[in-house]
Every structure is written in C-alpha cells, then in structure tokens.
Design an enzyme around this catalytic site. Structure first.
Site, PDB file in Angstrom:
ATOM      1  N   GLY A   1     126.074  30.752 109.251  1.00  0.00           N
ATOM      2  CA  GLY A   1     126.017  30.449 107.822  1.00  0.00           C
ATOM      3  C   GLY A   1     124.995  31.261 107.058  1.00  0.00           C
TER       4      GLY A   1
ATOM      5  N   GLU B   1     134.273  28.695 108.130  1.00  0.00           N
ATOM      6  CA  GLU B   1     134.153  29.139 109.536  1.00  0.00           C
ATOM      7  C   GLU B   1     134.359  27.955 110.480  1.00  0.00           C
ATOM      8  OE1 GLU B   1     131.148  32.933 108.943  1.00  0.00           O
ATOM      9  OE2 GLU B   1     130.302  31.046 109.621  1.00  0.00           O
TER      10      GLU B   1
HETATM   11  O1  LIG Z   1     128.051  32.901 106.987  1.00  0.00           O
HETATM   12  C1  LIG Z   1     128.007  33.858 107.742  1.00  0.00           C
HETATM   13  C2  LIG Z   1     128.347  33.830 109.172  1.00  0.00           C
HETATM   14  O2  LIG Z   1     128.055  32.640 109.810  1.00  0.00           O
HETATM   15  C3  LIG Z   1     127.937  35.045 109.983  1.00  0.00           C
HETATM   16  O3  LIG Z   1     128.747  35.022 111.126  1.00  0.00           O
HETATM   17  C4  LIG Z   1     126.513  35.082 110.424  1.00  0.00           C
HETATM   18  O4  LIG Z   1     125.657  34.926 109.306  1.00  0.00           O
HETATM   19  C5  LIG Z   1     126.172  36.399 111.158  1.00  0.00           C
HETATM   20  O5  LIG Z   1     126.292  37.461 110.290  1.00  0.00           O
HETATM   21  P1  LIG Z   1     125.936  38.945 110.684  1.00  0.00           P
HETATM   22  O6  LIG Z   1     127.000  39.412 111.626  1.00  0.00           O
HETATM   23  O7  LIG Z   1     125.933  39.691 109.374  1.00  0.00           O
HETATM   24  O8  LIG Z   1     124.581  38.932 111.299  1.00  0.00           O
END
Ligand SMILES: O=C[C@H](O)[C@H](O)[C@H](O)COP(=O)(O)O
Length: 217
Positions: free
Chosen positions: A95, A103
């Site tokens: 998140g 999600e």
């Molecule tokens: O709300 C966003 C999601 O849960 C993403 O999967 C999480 O924040 C990871 O994001 P990133 O791949 O940009 O690190």
C-alpha cells in the site's frame, strides 16, 4: 546491481507463470511496472488483465493489453504484485502506492499470488515500513485515535486520494509481531476500508531478486 535492475529481474521472472488464454491480475507500483512492460511481448497469449489501480490500467492499455472488470471474470489463476515488506511466511505490508484495497480484493480472488520484490524488501519482522490504512474521509480522526490507542503513530498522507475516493493514514511504530491478529483488529475499526497487512491472505510464492539471481520461496 541497483534496485531498479533487481526489481526488473524479479518482475520478468513472473512471466514464466503465464499460460495461453489466461486472465491475470496485475498489481501496482514500480516493480509491477516492469512486469507490465515485459508483458507486452506476451499480450497475444493473454485474454486480458484485471488491474489493481487506475495507473496500472492505463499502463496496460498503453501496451494494448485488454483490461477487464473483475466482476466479469470467473477465475484468476495468477496475481502478480510487489510489496513494501515481505517476511519468511510470505506475509506482507503493501500500500505504499495507495492501491491496497483493490490489491486485496484481487488477491482474494486469485488462485496464486506471486509477489515480486528486490532483496531490500525482505524483513525478519514486518513493521519497519509504516503501515498504510485506507479510511473513509469522515472517519479519519476517529480511526487515527483508535490507531494511536493501539500504540501506532498515524500520519495523514496529505494531498493523496485513493482510486476509491478515500484517504490514507500511514501508521508508524505499530507492533506487528502478530500480523494475523493485527490485521483482524485493524479491520474491525469502523471507518477503516482496508489495511496494508497481507497476513490473512499471504503470497503463495515470492520471487526475490538478489545479486546472485532470482530466488523463490
Ligand atoms: O500500493 C502499492 C503496492 O502495494 C505496491 O505493490 C508496493 O507499494 C510496492 O511498490 P514498489 O514495487 O514500487 O516498491
């Protein structure tokens, strides 16, 4: 290897799970963006994708991948998404990008949740990353008080509105030693839409990119 190269490697490893004719769930974030870009080369294999955010839907469409409404999909064999933290039990905090509610809905429907991360996301204990909680706007202060009573320090994510029209409280310093119990506790606060703990429905497989290659557990 830098973080972005590792994110790309983990994301591309998930392509191996795609079979012809599938509808797949697609998460949100910088790691998943690499997955979407790689997916473009397999788009003729896919019946379509269900997106966990407007941003993901837009990126899928840019690549000519059909975006389907979850209500019109009978089954979702796989869901590919990133995480902000993941532990050895494949429980996660998600998140950071604010997409946690959609999600969680897609993860609930999917048969197999494949989490794609670089090695910096692996933790012994969840909770170093502030826990995102999506809240109905009028309940923000009430929920913040309840979160503080649980020992957390909620911070309003100012200027951010979720795809569902709600707000986010990022909760610092929460004790996440019992993720399942805490997820249920947070769900029971009136005004909370979702919290970013994924312990009731953890990932089924984690693809984690390290400088030695992509490992799985
Ligand atoms: O709300 C966003 C999601 O849960 C993403 O999967 C999480 O924040 C990871 O994001 P990133 O791949 O940009 O690190």
């Amino acid at each position: 290897m830098d973080h972005n190269a590792l994110k790309k490697a983990a994301a591309e490893a998930a392509l191996a799970f795609i079979e012809p004719g599938m509808v797949i769930g697609v998460g949100t974030g910088s790691t998943v963006n690499y997955f979407i870009d790689a997916l473009a080369s397999r788009k003729d294999d896919l019946r379509g994708a269900v997106a966990s955010s407007e941003a993901t839907a837009a990126r899928l469409r840019e690549h000519g991948i059909p975006v389907l409404d979850l209500n019109n999909v009978d089954e979702l064999p796989i869901y590919v998404d990133g995480a902000d933290e993941v532990n050895a039990h494949r429980e996660m905090i998600k998140g950071g990008g604010g997409a946690l509610t959609r999600e969680k809905i897609i993860a609930a429907v999917a048969r197999k949740f494949i989490c794609v991360v670089d090695e910096s996301k692996k933790v012994q204990r969840l909770g170093g990353f502030p826990l995102p909680v999506e809240v109905i706007p009028m309940a923000r202060s009430h929920v913040a008080r309840r979160l503080a009573a649980l020992g957390g320090q909620p911070k309003y994510r100012e200027g951010f509105v979720t795809d569902n029209g709600n707000v986010i409280l990022d909760v610092h310093r929460l004790d996440v030693s019992r993720p399942l119990k805490l997820e249920e506790q947070l769900n029971s606060i009136t005004g909370v839409v979702t919290n970013g703990l994924f312990a009731l429905r953890p990932a089924d497989l984690v693809l984690i990119a390290t400088s030695q290659g992509v490992e799985r557990y």
